[in-house]
Design an enzyme around this catalytic site. Structure first.
Site, PDB file in Angstrom:
ATOM      1  CG  HIS A   1      47.066  50.860  59.586  1.00  0.00           C
ATOM      2  ND1 HIS A   1      47.712  51.158  58.415  1.00  0.00           N
ATOM      3  CD2 HIS A   1      46.673  52.049  60.113  1.00  0.00           C
ATOM      4  CE1 HIS A   1      47.703  52.469  58.238  1.00  0.00           C
ATOM      5  NE2 HIS A   1      47.084  53.031  59.251  1.00  0.00           N
TER       6      HIS A   1
ATOM      7  CE  LYS B   1      41.664  53.593  46.166  1.00  0.00           C
ATOM      8  NZ  LYS B   1      40.411  52.864  46.004  1.00  0.00           N
TER       9      LYS B   1
END
Lengths: 178, 284
Positions: free
Chosen positions: A39, A104
């Site tokens: 990222h 999550k």
């Protein structure tokens, strides 16, 4: 259990417009893994106007750093990691074309708003069940940043991967009150 | 005093087999707690489906010798070494690291350790481990390994309470810690709580608490009461598995207490996800 609405990745807007937060779905197709370092790199490259190693349009990014495969397997244990750590990078990736995310846990207000604005979707996958999810992955190849090892971007071919819609394209969010 | 010699290679082999077992075979006390929640969770709910997946996950992991979770952790290693024991060959720390490295290679576990916290270069071997050594009576060596995932490690917290704070404030801090973790760190959680000591001793007590089976209370009655009280309060949070609500928020609270200073009451909560992994053995 879990044989609900079926969806195919990569995604188009029309694939996901009917999805509702809280709904169970089953995903097949191709997703790209990326976690913290991938990222950070993608973000840096977009900011610097550099060419990206992958085309992000319509892609589903899976926050996952799998274990290596044992003999005769394509991948090892491969459950989701905590999504919140990706929040600082996510709005820019959404603006750059990704359409879905799998992870999550909770997302920031900015991410929820950005998902709504970009008409995208955030899914959560069963957490801490990486050995079970292994059977839902049919293929795995490195897509970018190979030197990052477990943090590299992998292209996963998945079948009937169980997910829950956590932020839908209207911006409804299952963890609103947490 | 008669000295018993133990080969460093035996320490290495023991650490290796413990790491493989901890990562692939879910602790029986933890599996039983998940099964108990499964039995008690409402029928035809996503929550029950998810608990069912965890039970199947444990079975698949054991059968295929695959990691229970892809976060195979940073390994904390607890060693109790008898005073009349000497290690022959390698030094102990390097024997431990060789064992961890061998386990992570053979087990196909993820190397998750970076050499420098800012440069972030992966060592590729999941070493170094974090070793805690105690010298005890006797002539043996007992080793426990705990591969600790960082989803839940990241949500662990510590506070220095005032000495007159008492059990209610300790309880409230534990409940707030769980609330702050919310759905992010893989509930149902296990809480390892350390009370007392100095700052670092308190954190160590919290981590050691996670080694004790979750169906065994602290032998000190006032501490066991506190364990129950914390559990009772966290049960009202309604976070549930994957943050979907329901009864599966906390499945165990283990508290370990130790001597501290007249001016302080340190409290540390080492949060564990539902995949609480550890294994213990005595070195032959």
């Amino acid at each position: 259990m879990f044989h609900k609405k079926k969806i195919r990745a990569p995604l188009t807007e029309s694939d996901i417009l009917g999805l509702k937060a809280g709904e169970e779905i089953s995903m097949s197709g191709v997703v790209l893994t990326a976690r913290d370092q991938a990222h950070s790199r993608l973000y840096g490259m977009i900011k610097a106007d550099k060419a990206l190693p992958v085309d992000l349009k319509g892609q589903v990014i899976y926050y996952c750093g799998p274990t290596p495969p044992r003999a005769a397997k394509v991948i090892g244990s491969c459950g989701p990691t905590t999504s919140g750590r990706m929040d600082r990078f996510t709005p820019l990736l959404l603006e750059s074309g990704i359409k879905g995310m799998i992870g999550k846990g909770r997302r920031s207000k900015e991410v929820v708003e950005s998902v709504r604005r970009c008409r995208a979707v955030y899914f959560v996958a069963p957490a801490g069940a990486g050995a079970y999810l292994n059977s839902k992955v049919l293929g795995c190849e490195v897509s970018a940043f190979e030197g990052l090892g477990p943090e590299a971007m992998y292209k996963l071919r998945i079948k009937d991967f169980p997910l829950i819609v956590a932020i839908d394209p209207e911006g409804r969010y299952i963890y609103e009150n947490m | 005093m008669k000295v018993r010699f133990i080969d460093a290679k035996n320490i290495e082999d023991t650490v290796k087999s413990l790491c493989i077992r901890a990562n692939t075979v879910l602790r029986p006390d933890v599996l039983e707690a998940i099964k108990d929640l499964y039995r008690r969770e409402k029928n035809n709910t996503i929550q029950k489906d998810m608990l069912g997946i965890l039970i199947r996950n444990a079975a698949v992991a054991q059968k295929e010798q695959m990691a229970i979770c892809q976060d195979t952790g940073m390994v904390a290693v607890f060693i109790d070494m008898g005073t009349s024991t000497a290690i022959r060959g390698d030094n102990m720390i390097s024997a431990v690291d060789k064992g961890v490295e061998a386990a992570y290679k053979e087990g196909c576990f993820r190397g998750s350790v970076v050499r420098d916290p800012l440069l972030r270069d992966n060592t590729g071997t999941n070493t170094p481990a974090v070793v805690h050594l105690r010298i005890v009576d006797g002539d043996g060596i007992k080793i426990s390994v705990m591969p600790k995932g960082f989803g839940s490690e990241n949500k662990s917290r510590m506070i220095m309470l005032e000495p007159t704070a008492g059990p209610e404030e300790i309880r409230d801090f534990c409940v707030e810690t769980v609330k702050a973790a919310g759905p992010d760190a893989c509930p149902p959680y296990v809480l390892g709580v350390g009370i007392g000591g100095t700052m670092e001793e308190c954190a160590l007590l919290a981590k050691r608490a996670l080694i004790r089976p979750i169906n065994v209370s602290n032998p000190e009655l006032h501490i066991a009461d506190l364990e129950r009280e914390i559990k009772k309060q966290t049960d009202t949070l309604n976070i549930g598995i994957m943050g979907l609500g329901g009864i599966s928020t906390v499945m165990g609270v283990n508290v370990e207490a130790g001597p501290t200073h007249i001016a302080g009451l340190p409290v540390a909560v080492n949060l564990s996800c539902h995949a609480l992994r550890s294994a213990t053995a005595v070195v032959d």
